[in-house]
Write an enzyme that holds these catalytic residues in place. Structure first.
Site, PDB file in Angstrom:
ATOM      1  N   GLU A 276       3.629  -5.948   7.028  1.00  0.00           N
ATOM      2  CA  GLU A 276       2.774  -4.950   7.690  1.00  0.00           C
ATOM      3  C   GLU A 276       3.078  -4.814   9.177  1.00  0.00           C
ATOM      4  OE1 GLU A 276       1.786  -6.986   5.357  1.00  0.00           O
ATOM      5  OE2 GLU A 276       0.163  -6.153   4.155  1.00  0.00           O
TER       6      GLU A 276
ATOM      7  N   ALA B   4       0.863  -1.186   0.000  1.00  0.00           N
ATOM      8  CA  ALA B   4       0.000   0.000   0.000  1.00  0.00           C
ATOM      9  C   ALA B   4       0.893   1.227   0.000  1.00  0.00           C
ATOM     10  CB  ALA B   4      -0.862  -0.004   1.251  1.00  0.00           C
TER      11      ALA B   4
ATOM     12  N   GLU C 121      -0.846  -9.454  -1.130  1.00  0.00           N
ATOM     13  CA  GLU C 121      -2.286  -9.738  -0.996  1.00  0.00           C
ATOM     14  C   GLU C 121      -2.958  -9.726  -2.377  1.00  0.00           C
ATOM     15  OE1 GLU C 121      -3.077  -6.658   2.114  1.00  0.00           O
ATOM     16  OE2 GLU C 121      -4.016  -8.359   3.122  1.00  0.00           O
TER      17      GLU C 121
ATOM     18  N   GLY D  93       0.270  -5.223   0.701  1.00  0.00           N
ATOM     19  CA  GLY D  93      -0.868  -5.219  -0.220  1.00  0.00           C
ATOM     20  C   GLY D  93      -0.494  -5.805  -1.571  1.00  0.00           C
TER      21      GLY D  93
END
Ligand code: CAA
Length: 692
Positions: A124, A62, A104, A101
């Site tokens: 994270e 992210a 993911e 992310g």
């Protein structure tokens, strides 16, 4: 430039994310992906989809800069849900890093083809948050609970081969990854392969004890941190209830953590490191190539520094005057690399390459073709000046000379040389081949070419290299010296080593002051003290607890006794003899001991450091507070989840720190406690080290 573009290659739609520098999933990427996937779904000519990235890496996560701001639609989990729901098979083409992310997103694709050098991870928790878009429930369905927890709660990335073995990747290639993913998709279509949704796989069965054990394990390895525990909670929920429920639960926990003080501090640490390793005013055009390095002095530091170069593929000439020391250094290098092979860290061929790249010698003349030479001899001005002169005599005029001094004045060291512009400091930390921190020191006459080169070299050596100015102890050791002084004063005033160490460990340091002294060797600390006696105050000279402990033959861990005693496995225990020694020492010197609270211990340790940090900034020895935080996070074990001493200072507030400094001045005198002008100005104006 479009963040996401899509083209048809035969009957396969190739969706490319192009969002420099690291293809983070910022809003433009999320929206672009959503649109591209919808378009592919409605397009009859598209039979399969490949998601790839432009530039040096797959999606590295992210956009951390968006954290803490109001979320913008679409949410990453909605994008991933749309990708996974595709009726047409989706293949991720992963090169560089697929992190957070990014992984993911890749796990939401139906298949993953990875480049041989790719790294996949869920880091994270190192930012104080958890994967919030279904990363844990998907990963444990592919790779099992243990692997998912190691990667998410432990924050440990894995390489391509491990990903393939664990079932996270479906194919590995050493060729162009996008072409390999296209070929994979074509094969899939030819064989009638279909979409394969990770969320539809069954969760592995798992007893609740597994999660209890994981909680204990990550409590021990990530003491005081919330995010690793939350990762375990999400994994447990994934096994106990359905996929959708655990994704919703994960999002809820993510939202709760993302604004937490720990996450703010960890984000600060991430960006502070990036600021600190890029000093202002240096030009990449000035960097000269380093093809061969020299190291002078084959003691512990010199040997470690030589290995730093060898590990980075730079051949080393190692000069030492004592044949036995040289032989022992070569043996240590060989043993370290043999051990690395045994532990599977490097291949045997690499061990040979590294050992062959080391040229041990007794002759300075062998340095003639080195591009840089680092001196790592005894910490004494006269000795070092002599060694530096010998190095310069035998070196090309354009080659650089670095001193590894940890306290001495680089300008004085360079003063007698013909080319002081070539002289810089490279302050490595012990063990040099392991510790990440490197303080690069600019002397008054160091040339921009020399400074730009050592900064680039630091990165090549895999170090977190921070540029600092000349000062007694530079930045890290100068601040540590203030904390150390307070710790010894507190011993004579009423504290015991185990109390001081407990307080520092509870704050989050991996070890306390006296555990650290024992590890580094009390004889070393004692010698350092003796060499500085003329610069110490009367009270510091009189505070001789260390002298007494060393006189008793207790040199720290290596002798089985120091401030603590150690068994054969180096397990530490409190020794009543030390408590007695400290109490008797105070009696003899007429000091009435008193109970010292934990709060006082913490304040005196931290505020002494912070105050010195403020002085260091004012003097320009460090250019920015980020430099100081980065040094303390990477070289001195300052708890990362507290962001570093200067970030932590802002949390406490300058007014409070100044008030407590004045309080301690009333006890011990202004000689030891005078608020730095910068702190006073902040207290007066409501300022801070960092803009709020
Ligand atoms: N968000 C925003 N900026 C990022 C970023 C991110 N995730 N990752 C890197 N950057 C920026 C850096 O700040 C740096 O910017 P400047 O050049 O302006 O200083 C630039 O990208 C290059 O980064 P590095 O200097 O670190 O480059 P590198 O090549 O040495 O390393 C990397 C590349 C391995 C990707 C490294 O940058 C890295 O580890 N990044 C963080 C990865 C990460 O933690 N991802 C998880 C984010 S959390 C998440 O993803 C959760 C979620 O979805 C909700």
């Amino acid at each position: 430039m479009q963040a996401v573009s899509s083209t048809l290659s035969g009957n396969i739609r190739v969706i490319v994310i192009d969002n420099p520098p690291v293809n983070a999933t910022s809003q433009a990427v999320r929206a672009g992906l959503m649109q591209a996937v919808e378009q592919a779904a409605g397009d009859d000519d598209t039979h399969a989809i490949v998601i790839a990235c432009a530039g040096a890496t797959f999606v590295a996560g992210a956009d951390i800069k968006e954290f803490g701001k109001p979320p913008l639609d679409p949410h990453l989990s909605e994008v991933i849900h749309a990708i996974e729901s595709s009726a047409k098979p989706v293949v991720a083409a992963i090169h560089g890093s697929a992190l957070g992310g990014g992984l993911e997103l890749a796990l939401g694709c139906h298949y993953r083809v990875v480049d041989g050098k790719a790294r996949l991870g869920l880091p994270e928790s190192t930012l104080g948050i958890i994967p919030g878009a279904g990363g844990i429930p998907r990963l444990l369905r592919l790779a099992g609970v243990d692997k998912a927890l190691d990667m998410a709660a432990g924050g440990k990335p894995i390489g391509a081969a491990e990903a393939l073995e664990a079932g996270v990747a479906d194919a590995l290639t050493q060729e162009d990854v996008r072409a390999a993913a296209l070929a994979f998709a074509q094969r899939l279509l030819a064989e009638g392969g279909a979409a394969r949704r990770t969320r539809e796989l069954p969760a592995p069965g798992c007893e609740s004890q597994v999660f209890e054990a994981a909680r204990a394990k990550f409590q021990a390895s990530h003491r005081g941190q919330l995010a690793p525990q939350a990762c375990v909670d999400v994994a447990e929920r994934s096994v106990a209830s359905g996929f959708e429920d655990s994704v919703a639960y994960g999002r809820e926990r993510f939202r709760e953590l993302v604004t937490s003080p720990q996450a703010q501090a960890l984000r600060h640490a991430f960006f502070a490191e990036r600021v600190a390793t890029k000093p202002a005013g240096l030009s990449a055009d000035e960097v000269v190539p380093i093809r061969k390095a020299g190291v002078v002095g084959a003691g512990t530091m010199g040997t470690g520094i030589a290995m730093c170069f060898l590990n980075a593929g730079i051949p080393v000439v190692l000069v030492e005057q004592n044949e036995t020391v040289l032989a022992s250094s070569v043996e240590t290098v060989g043993k370290t690399y043999r051990n690395d092979v045994a532990k599977g860290r490097i291949a045997e061929a690499m061990q040979r390459t590294r050992c062959d790249a080391l040229t041990p010698t007794l002759r300075y003349e062998s340095l003639h073709d080195c591009d840089i030479v680092v001196e790592a001899v005894f910490e004494d001005m006269g000795v070092k000046q002599q060694v530096l002169a010998s190095i310069e005599e035998n070196l090309r005029p354009d080659a650089l000379i670095a001193t590894n001094t940890s306290f001495l004045d680089i300008d004085a060291l360079a003063a007698g040389l013909r080319r002081p512009e070539n002289v810089v400091g490279m302050h490595f930390f012990s063990p040099a081949h392991i510790m990440k921190l490197l303080e690069n020191v600019r002397g008054a006459r160091s040339s921009p070419r020399a400074l730009a080169t050592i900064q680039a070299l630091g990165k090549r050596l895999g170090k977190v290299a921070v540029m600092v100015g000349v000062s007694d102890g530079f930045v890290g050791n100068r601040m540590l010296a203030r904390r150390t002084r307070e710790c010894y004063f507190m011993l004579e005033e009423g504290a015991l080593p185990e109390q001081v160490d407990r307080v520092l460990c509870e704050f989050g340091f991996p070890m306390g002051q006296f555990q650290l002294n024992d590890l580094a060797g009390l004889d070393v600390a004692w010698r350092n003290r003796q060499s500085r006696l003329d610069r110490l105050s009367e009270r510091e000279v009189a505070c001789n607890i260390l002298d007494e402990i060393v006189a008793a033959g207790r040199h720290g861990q290596k002798t089985g006794a120091g401030f603590y005693t150690y068994d054969a496995q180096r397990k530490r225990s409190v020794d009543p003899a030390i408590s007695e020694l400290i109490v008797r020492n105070a009696e003899r010197r007429g000091i009435a001991r008193r109970a010292i609270s934990d709060e006082e211990i913490l304040e005196r340790c931290l505020y002494a450091m912070i105050n010195e940090g403020a002085l260091i900034l004012e003097e320009g020895v460090a250019s920015r507070p980020e430099d100081i935080d980065t040094i303390w996070l990477n070289g001195y074990g300052f708890p990362r989840f507290r962001g570093g001493p200067m970030f932590h200072a802002d949390r406490i507030g300058a007014a409070r720190i100044c008030e407590r400094i004045r309080h301690y001045a009333s006890q011990a005198g202004e000689q030891y406690w005078t608020p730095a002008p910068l702190l006073l100005a902040q207290a007066r104006d409501g300022g801070a080290f960092y803009a709020r």
